[in-house]
Design an enzyme around this catalytic site. Structure first.
Site, PDB file in Angstrom:
ATOM      1  N   SER A   1       0.808  -1.223   0.000  1.00 39.86           N
ATOM      2  CA  SER A   1       0.000   0.000   0.000  1.00 39.86           C
ATOM      3  C   SER A   1       0.837   1.266   0.000  1.00 39.86           C
ATOM      4  O   SER A   1       0.393   2.297  -0.511  1.00 39.86           O
ATOM      5  CB  SER A   1      -0.942   0.002   1.208  1.00 39.86           C
ATOM      6  OG  SER A   1      -0.214  -0.135   2.414  1.00 39.86           O
TER       7      SER A   1
ATOM      8  N   ASP B   1      -5.934   7.261   9.041  1.00 39.98           N
ATOM      9  CA  ASP B   1      -6.053   5.915   9.600  1.00 39.98           C
ATOM     10  C   ASP B   1      -4.961   5.589  10.612  1.00 39.98           C
ATOM     11  O   ASP B   1      -4.960   4.530  11.212  1.00 39.98           O
ATOM     12  CB  ASP B   1      -6.090   4.861   8.487  1.00 39.98           C
ATOM     13  CG  ASP B   1      -4.785   4.785   7.686  1.00 39.98           C
ATOM     14  OD1 ASP B   1      -3.793   5.445   8.050  1.00 39.98           O
ATOM     15  OD2 ASP B   1      -4.767   4.038   6.682  1.00 39.98           O
TER      16      ASP B   1
ATOM     17  N   HIS C   1      -1.118   4.406   7.488  1.00 35.08           N
ATOM     18  CA  HIS C   1      -0.455   4.758   6.236  1.00 35.08           C
ATOM     19  C   HIS C   1       0.105   6.181   6.297  1.00 35.08           C
ATOM     20  O   HIS C   1      -0.345   6.984   7.113  1.00 35.08           O
ATOM     21  CB  HIS C   1      -1.436   4.632   5.070  1.00 35.08           C
ATOM     22  CG  HIS C   1      -1.858   3.230   4.816  1.00 35.08           C
ATOM     23  ND1 HIS C   1      -3.049   2.705   5.305  1.00 35.08           N
ATOM     24  CD2 HIS C   1      -1.238   2.219   4.153  1.00 35.08           C
ATOM     25  CE1 HIS C   1      -3.142   1.439   4.934  1.00 35.08           C
ATOM     26  NE2 HIS C   1      -2.063   1.119   4.245  1.00 35.08           N
TER      27      HIS C   1
END
Length: 198
Positions: free
Chosen positions: A9, A169, A172
């Site tokens: 990611s 979040d 990340h």
């Protein structure tokens, strides 16, 4: 210069609200400023582990990559993939890219102890496991002919000290976090691009 981003990611840019603030575009812009004409391909995806690199490598080679940046390891850690297993999968991915004539720069597993979800009592253990995993990865990358960019050394203190480096979040990177990671990656990526141009 065909630049490809492979991995998880972070390589895919999850957490940033604008595509231009993610690793691929930031690194491509650095290369353009250094005089390269750049085409960017992102084959990374959220949740990817080292086992997923094989398919990403096939896509990168098929697209005619010149330089590949691989960011991998966080999901291997969170899913308890043994270090030797993940490192061998990374080794094979790097070796396949090198065999295809691609310059490879790897950012190994991050120190997950700085993530706020990790209980304070476990941070030393998580840090040690993360560090050990990254070390095994590093050895595998070097054996396969790739280059390790020591991103974690450069950015971990910054992420630990500044919550704004994280996205909403709290896992990340934010746009600021991605800029810091890109800055740490850039010297190795620029050197790889120069080698490929020669």
């Amino acid at each position: 210069m065909r630049l490809c981003l492979l991995g998880d990611s972070i390589a895919a840019g999850v957490g940033s609200t604008r595509r231009e603030d993610t690793l691929g575009p930031l690194l491509a812009e650095r290369l353009r400023k250094a005089g390269h004409r750049v085409d960017l391909g992102v084959h990374a995806f959220a949740g990817a582990r080292s086992a997923d690199l094989r398919a990403q490598v096939r896509a990168a080679v098929a697209s005619g990559a010149d330089v590949a940046v691989v960011v991998i390891g966080a999901n291997d850690l969170t899913r308890f993939v043994p270090a030797q297993v993940g490192a061998q999968q990374l080794h094979d991915a790097v070796a396949d890219l090198r065999a295809a004539g691609v310059e490879v720069v790897v950012a190994t597993a991050p120190d997950l102890s700085i993530v706020s979800h990790v209980p304070p009592a476990l941070r030393d253990v998580v840090s040690a496991v993360s560090r050990d995993y990254a070390q095994v990865q590093q050895q595998a990358v070097i054996r396969a002919g790739g280059v390790v960019a020591h991103v974690e050394r450069a950015v971990t203190p910054r992420f630990a000290a500044d919550p704004s480096m994280f996205a909403a979040d709290r896992f990340h990177p934010s746009a600021a976090g991605y800029r810091a990671i890109a800055e740490a990656l850039a010297p190795a990526v620029e050197a790889a691009a120069d080698r490929r141009r020669v």
